[in-house]
Design a protein around this motif. Structure first.
Motif, PDB file in Angstrom:
ATOM      1  N   LEU A  74     -18.447 -26.536  17.147  1.00 52.78           N
ATOM      2  CA  LEU A  74     -17.599 -27.689  17.460  1.00 52.78           C
ATOM      3  C   LEU A  74     -18.437 -28.961  17.552  1.00 52.78           C
ATOM      4  O   LEU A  74     -18.071 -30.004  17.002  1.00 52.78           O
ATOM      5  N   VAL A  86     -13.145 -29.357  13.447  1.00 53.99           N
ATOM      6  CA  VAL A  86     -13.033 -29.107  14.885  1.00 53.99           C
ATOM      7  C   VAL A  86     -11.716 -28.388  15.173  1.00 53.99           C
ATOM      8  O   VAL A  86     -11.685 -27.383  15.888  1.00 53.99           O
ATOM      9  N   SER A 104     -16.006 -26.789  25.319  1.00 48.34           N
ATOM     10  CA  SER A 104     -15.231 -26.761  24.071  1.00 48.34           C
ATOM     11  C   SER A 104     -14.225 -27.903  24.052  1.00 48.34           C
ATOM     12  O   SER A 104     -14.147 -28.674  23.081  1.00 48.34           O
TER      13      SER A 104
END
Length: 129
Positions: A74, A86, A104
């Motif tokens: 990511l 992403v 995240s």
């Protein structure tokens, strides 16, 4: 893993890959740490294609990426200005039953924006933290 890590951290990318191949020839099976080292090294040196290559090889090794691998990917996609990647990685995490953590979601917010991440989390029925 130690030789791969030393070469990767020193910026000797091809040497790190060579050590990986040597280990494979010796029937040493890579683990998630091995792949995380190679992905992180590629990302550190701005090699998005290299990070993607090593991410893809995780499946070849019959392993499932963990949240740390996904967070690295990511971040790599974010730094490479690939917001679509992403989002793809977010859905892939969920497909593999890997729940995004605070890192995240923070990385996703930097790339996609707070509103888009909230929408994705609602669609996935997860808490946006």
């Amino acid at each position: 893993n130690n030789l791969i890590a030393i070469a990767a951290k020193a910026g000797r990318w091809s040497e790190a890959e060579d050590w990986f191949e040597e280990a494979r020839k010796a029937d040493v099976q890579p683990d998630l740490r091995t792949f995380r080292l190679l992905i992180t090294a590629a990302a550190t040196f701005g090699n998005f294609a290299g990070a993607e290559k090593w991410y893809a090889r995780i499946a070849d090794a019959l392993l499932v990426p963990d949240v740390a691998i996904f967070n690295t990917m990511l971040s790599t996609a974010m730094k490479s200005a690939r917001p679509w990647r992403v989002e793809e990685l977010f859905w892939r995490m969920l497909d593999l039953n890997v729940m995004p953590d605070e890192l995240s979601l923070r990385t996703m917010r930097f790339s996609l924006g707070r509103q888009k991440v909230a929408e994705l989390c609602r669609e996935a029925s997860i808490d946006p933290l």
